[in-house]
Design an enzyme around this catalytic site. Structure first.
Site, PDB file in Angstrom:
ATOM      1  N   ARG A 164      -8.535  -6.715  -6.884  1.00 17.93           N
ATOM      2  CA  ARG A 164      -7.091  -7.729  -7.110  1.00 17.93           C
ATOM      3  C   ARG A 164      -6.612  -8.530  -5.938  1.00 17.93           C
ATOM      4  O   ARG A 164      -5.134  -8.393  -5.943  1.00 17.93           O
ATOM      5  CB  ARG A 164      -5.950  -6.472  -6.650  1.00 17.93           C
ATOM      6  CG  ARG A 164      -6.934  -5.385  -8.147  1.00 17.93           C
ATOM      7  CD  ARG A 164      -6.210  -6.245  -9.202  1.00 17.93           C
ATOM      8  NE  ARG A 164      -6.749  -4.958 -10.484  1.00 17.93           N
ATOM      9  CZ  ARG A 164      -8.301  -5.033 -10.744  1.00 17.93           C
ATOM     10  NH1 ARG A 164      -8.968  -5.276 -10.349  1.00 17.93           N
ATOM     11  NH2 ARG A 164      -8.166  -3.969 -11.827  1.00 17.93           N
ATOM     12  N   SER A 200      -0.337  -1.617 -13.671  1.00 22.36           N
ATOM     13  CA  SER A 200      -0.287  -0.958 -12.767  1.00 22.36           C
ATOM     14  C   SER A 200       0.948  -1.151 -11.573  1.00 22.36           C
ATOM     15  O   SER A 200       0.376  -2.593 -11.519  1.00 22.36           O
ATOM     16  CB  SER A 200      -1.294  -0.646 -12.717  1.00 22.36           C
ATOM     17  OG  SER A 200      -2.538  -0.100 -13.401  1.00 22.36           O
ATOM     18  N   GLU A 211       1.198  -3.413  -6.302  1.00 23.10           N
ATOM     19  CA  GLU A 211       0.339  -4.536  -6.473  1.00 23.10           C
ATOM     20  C   GLU A 211       1.277  -6.219  -7.937  1.00 23.10           C
ATOM     21  O   GLU A 211       0.847  -7.329  -7.533  1.00 23.10           O
ATOM     22  CB  GLU A 211      -0.380  -4.312  -8.139  1.00 23.10           C
ATOM     23  CG  GLU A 211      -1.088  -5.086  -8.712  1.00 23.10           C
ATOM     24  CD  GLU A 211      -2.330  -4.705  -9.986  1.00 23.10           C
ATOM     25  OE1 GLU A 211      -2.502  -5.800 -11.082  1.00 23.10           O
ATOM     26  OE2 GLU A 211      -2.440  -3.547  -9.328  1.00 23.10           O
TER      27      GLU A 211
END
Length: 381
Positions: free
Chosen positions: A190, A269, A373
């Protein structure tokens, strides 16, 4: 930059001459410009205040010109693609918001090039229709193609870093367009060079190398996907079937955009899965034993250097934040504990209050600090 106009959004057309970086002559085209422009409708959270100025660019040349104009004037710049990974503060953005609405899907054998503004999930569908494998398990992810290398988007056993060959980006420091190789993108979980240097690069195009497996998918690497399809991990299935299965799994978790489903009014998420060093993991396991008993084993995915990735969703749930948690206008999704949602009339501060409560609760329970995130604009946890 002109003043913010309190009277509300105002359209204005500006005509720009071709720039040297456009690579070809082009006719003068209108560029849409708005002042005091609402940003909430451009995000999947549907949250955030207005931008002082919003410019929509439909070509690479227009993107570059808008960036150069803002940089030259010393104006803060916010780049928006699909808006699926943004948390914008209630006060909005006092600068130029640049919405990238470029289009371009070019498939040559197994080589794919996407303009940054291409809708990602539509591009995935087209590659599957062409019988190619490599991104079929990334179906249903909202947002634009240009955002995928920034986050190294991944789901259900696939990450874009495994298929991206090059990223064409405008370098705001060098004031030129660069082609970065996969290695130069510095991909990790990520994360990427683009995320590490958020004020430097503006992604224009992304190139991929896919696989012609005769209509079959890449080997299924995610246990849930394999189980849903009745096969073993590592097996191949029809790429179209893999895509449809992933879409169903995502929809069941509220991870496919649906205007009528508030569980999908999210950024997917909200927290990344924590990656713990060996000593941190041991301390975490001790906290789990103390809190939940010696027979409880949290998810663990071992990587190089002794590091261990565990599940943010597991942590959130076991810390007491179950599906549907909350009584206010921002709550945890009723379908997935990793998604924080706007139930229809939330503010960004409502969302952040919930996020901070979850972070504090997980830290108190397990000694692990969750990291958001989505990109925060004008706010922070």
């Amino acid at each position: 930059m002109g003043p913010v106009r309190a009277a509300g959004p105002r359209d204005r057309e500006r005509r720009h001459a071709p720039t040297a970086s456009s690579g070809a002559d082009r006719t003068l085209v209108p560029v849409q410009e708005l002042h005091d422009a609402p940003l909430a409708p451009l995000t999947t959270f549907r949250l955030g205040g207005p931008a002082a100025r919003l410019v929509t660019a439909t070509s690479d040349a227009e993107v570059i010109e808008a960036v150069r104009e803002a940089d030259g004037a010393g104006t803060p710049l916010l780049v928006i693609g699909g808006g699926s990974n943004l948390v914008i503060g209630d006060k909005g953005f006092d600068g130029t918001a640049l919405r990238i609405a470029t289009t371009g899907f070019a498939l040559n054998g197994t080589a794919l090039e996407l303009a940054a503004g291409e809708v990602w999930t539509d591009a995935v569908a087209r590659t599957v229709e062409a019988g190619l494998a490599g991104i079929e398990c990334l179906a249903g992810i909202p947002g634009s193609a240009g955002a995928t290398p920034i986050q190294n988007v991944g789901a259900y056993g696939q990450e874009v870093s495994s298929t991206i060959t090059e990223v064409i980006a405008y370098d705001r420091q060098a004031r030129e367009t660069l082609t970065l190789s996969n290695a130069e993108c510095a991909f990790s979980y990520r994360h990427s060079r683009f995320k590490a240097e958020p004020d430097r690069f503006v992604v224009l195009r992304v190139r991929f190398e896919l696989e012609d497996a005769g209509g079959l998918s890449a080997p299924l690497r995610y246990a849930e996907t394999a189980r849903a399809m009745g096969v073993e991990q590592g097996e191949r299935v029809a790429a179209s079937a893999a895509r449809e299965t992933v879409l169903k799994l995502r929809a069941g978790k509220g991870m496919v955009l649906d205007p009528e489903d508030h569980d999908s009014w999210s950024a997917g998420s909200f927290f990344t899965n924590p990656i713990l060093e060996a000593a941190e993991h041991e301390a975490f396991l001790a906290r789990v034993r103390d809190r939940l008993g010696p027979d409880v084993t949290p998810p663990a995915f071992h990587s190089d250097g002794g590091r261990v990735k565990t599940s943010a969703a597991w942590l959130i749930d076991r810390a007491g934040f179950t599906k549907g948690y909350g009584t206010g206008p921002a709550r945890i999704s009723t379908k997935h504990t990793l998604a924080l949602t706007n139930r229809g009339d939330a503010t960004t501060e409502d969302l952040l209050a919930l996020a901070r409560e979850v972070v504090a609760g997980v830290r108190e329970a397990f000694g692990v600090t969750l990291v958001n995130e989505p990109v925060m604009v004008g706010v922070s946890l």
